[in-house]
Scaffold this motif. Sequence first.
Motif, PDB file in Angstrom:
ATOM      1  N   GLY A  14       7.965  -5.148   5.125  1.00 50.35           N
ATOM      2  CA  GLY A  14       8.051  -6.591   5.259  1.00 50.35           C
ATOM      3  C   GLY A  14       6.423  -7.023   5.468  1.00 50.35           C
ATOM      4  N   ALA A  15       6.094  -7.782   4.575  1.00 51.86           N
ATOM      5  CA  ALA A  15       4.571  -8.368   4.497  1.00 51.86           C
ATOM      6  C   ALA A  15       4.711  -9.970   5.034  1.00 51.86           C
ATOM      7  CB  ALA A  15       3.952  -8.176   3.499  1.00 51.86           C
ATOM      8  N   VAL A  18       4.768 -10.913  10.953  1.00 52.83           N
ATOM      9  CA  VAL A  18       4.745  -9.768  12.142  1.00 52.83           C
ATOM     10  C   VAL A  18       4.391  -8.429  11.244  1.00 52.83           C
ATOM     11  CG1 VAL A  18       6.287  -8.461  13.539  1.00 52.83           C
ATOM     12  CG2 VAL A  18       6.374 -10.954  13.471  1.00 52.83           C
ATOM     13  N   GLY A  19       4.649  -8.435  10.120  1.00 52.79           N
ATOM     14  CA  GLY A  19       4.240  -7.210   9.157  1.00 52.79           C
ATOM     15  C   GLY A  19       2.803  -7.026   9.314  1.00 52.79           C
ATOM     16  N   LEU A  20       2.368  -8.166   8.459  1.00 54.64           N
ATOM     17  CA  LEU A  20       0.868  -8.145   8.464  1.00 54.64           C
ATOM     18  C   LEU A  20      -0.057  -7.992   9.871  1.00 54.64           C
ATOM     19  CD1 LEU A  20       0.039 -10.588   5.637  1.00 54.64           C
ATOM     20  CD2 LEU A  20       0.516  -8.182   5.697  1.00 54.64           C
ATOM     21  N   ALA A  21       0.615  -8.482  10.753  1.00 60.15           N
ATOM     22  CA  ALA A  21       0.025  -8.293  12.127  1.00 60.15           C
ATOM     23  C   ALA A  21      -0.037  -6.776  12.543  1.00 60.15           C
ATOM     24  CB  ALA A  21       0.739  -9.129  13.253  1.00 60.15           C
ATOM     25  N   VAL A  35       2.107  -1.332   3.968  1.00 63.56           N
ATOM     26  CA  VAL A  35       3.074  -2.323   4.060  1.00 63.56           C
ATOM     27  C   VAL A  35       3.663  -2.510   2.669  1.00 63.56           C
ATOM     28  CG1 VAL A  35       3.394  -4.822   4.426  1.00 63.56           C
ATOM     29  CG2 VAL A  35       1.310  -3.418   5.508  1.00 63.56           C
ATOM     30  N   LEU A  36       5.093  -2.529   2.879  1.00 63.51           N
ATOM     31  CA  LEU A  36       6.171  -2.575   1.801  1.00 63.51           C
ATOM     32  C   LEU A  36       6.805  -3.780   1.612  1.00 63.51           C
ATOM     33  CD1 LEU A  36       7.477   1.086   1.669  1.00 63.51           C
ATOM     34  CD2 LEU A  36       5.602   0.198   0.401  1.00 63.51           C
ATOM     35  N   VAL A  42       2.872 -11.833  -0.344  1.00 65.25           N
ATOM     36  CA  VAL A  42       3.182 -11.747   1.136  1.00 65.25           C
ATOM     37  C   VAL A  42       3.783 -13.278   1.582  1.00 65.25           C
ATOM     38  CG1 VAL A  42       1.248  -9.966   1.309  1.00 65.25           C
ATOM     39  CG2 VAL A  42       0.681 -12.626   1.562  1.00 65.25           C
ATOM     40  N   GLY A  43       4.527 -12.946   2.624  1.00 58.05           N
ATOM     41  CA  GLY A  43       5.031 -14.340   3.333  1.00 58.05           C
ATOM     42  C   GLY A  43       6.238 -14.767   2.199  1.00 58.05           C
ATOM     43  N   THR A  44       6.837 -13.845   1.340  1.00 60.04           N
ATOM     44  CA  THR A  44       7.853 -14.580   0.543  1.00 60.04           C
ATOM     45  C   THR A  44       8.906 -15.451   1.038  1.00 60.04           C
ATOM     46  OG1 THR A  44       7.564 -12.733  -1.080  1.00 60.04           O
ATOM     47  CG2 THR A  44       9.626 -13.803  -1.031  1.00 60.04           C
TER      48      THR A  44
END
Length: 464
Positions: A14-15, A18-21, A35-36, A42-44
């Motif tokens: 999940g991007a 929280v995933g990118l953090a 990251v998948l 990102v942020g879809t």
Amino acid sequence: MDGTTSQLPVVVIGAGPVGLAAAAQLLERGLEPLVLEAGGEVGTAVRAWGHVRLFSPWEYDVDAAAVRLLDAQGWESPDRDALPTGADLVDAYLAPLAATPQLAGRIRTGTRVQAVSRQGVDKTRTVGREGRPYLVRTVREGRVEDVLARAVLDASGTWGRPNPLGAAGLPAVGEEQARAWLTGPLPDVLGGDRARFAGRHTLVVGTGHSAATTLLALVRLREEEPGTEVTWVIRGRSPARLYGAGDADGLPARGLLGSSLRAAVADGAVTLLREVTISALTPAPGGRLAVAGTGRDSAAVHLLVDSVVGATGFRPDLDVLREVRLDLDPGLEAPAALAPLIDPDFHLCGTVPPHGADLLAHPDEGLYVVGTKSYGRAPTFLLATGYEQVRSVAAALAGDTAAAARVELALPGTGVCSTDLGDREAAEVAGCGTGVGFATGSEHGRSAEGPAPALVASSSSSGG
């Protein structure tokens, strides 16, 4: 972990925020993130509610490690006191973060995770299990690829897995066939979806901030478009929990949300029905939908509406984790050690303390569910809480147990204390007249909160 496993990446599913953090925190710890993200960007999931303004200012919406990456690229930080929309969060924060040289090559969009397991063993195998790499099965452009990982952080969120409208956690009779009349929890009432609601009768179901946001947008539309009718149904006896504490709320925009909704109900702009359980949805003449249910004292409830906004909360998709060993609370579907701290039957007002790796751990070492999904079916996840989760998890994976155990987050209070909520709910019921209603969610009195004008993390559920 052995030398071979330690060279593998930490897979983050999940991007979203929280995933990118998590990726930023892992990089600071000298770990390799991958990251998948199932969506095309990102942020879809955040983009899906991009028109909604958060009630938390930028100060609480960004992760410290992510900001350090951005600052190194000359990022211009938004006003820390401003309230971003979901689109602002993606455009001004998530997209620039994903474009940093450190992260750009470590994010795969359009990549859906189908399953997570341990290499060479299924979940029944105990002997020889510890220390094995994780096997993450992905699909991208129709091609299956297995990715090996030293650890897995599932930050895939719950967006796209709404709770049903019916009772007992099950869909109402005819709910599947009524999809043409149903919307997601946060339609763009005053924008792209305006024609669907203008001059029509809309039923809003739920008792979370998503419901409040949609109701207030419909109230404004009602002022501009004659014939617009708004009905709100809740399963519980009182909406006092959602109304909140007004000026006493630590986040003023959140307090205003509740007090404005209370005023709209009092003025008659919104018809509130309480203690109703929806039983059936049936197409009716004229392109309308008949909604049948049972109200107070088993009285029959019948409504004819043009649309139903199901702000009923979400539930986690656990299918992708079926082949790993999880320790989940049987009711909330959250990590068992965390569940007592977030159970909405006992925590009504932001009393959930910041928490980290210890409470999020599962029997399979190196496996963590973080972000919105970590709360299972419990409501009102705070985005800042997710950032604290992944800071702690990254420290734990790097072997820094002291940092993992520290609490490095102070959350704004809700201004609504559990000690006085019962009295406030009783007062609401006493003054509510004869309305009947229902709410849906995790057993519906506790409406799990999805991405709303809250400090929420939707960490792109498509990642799972």
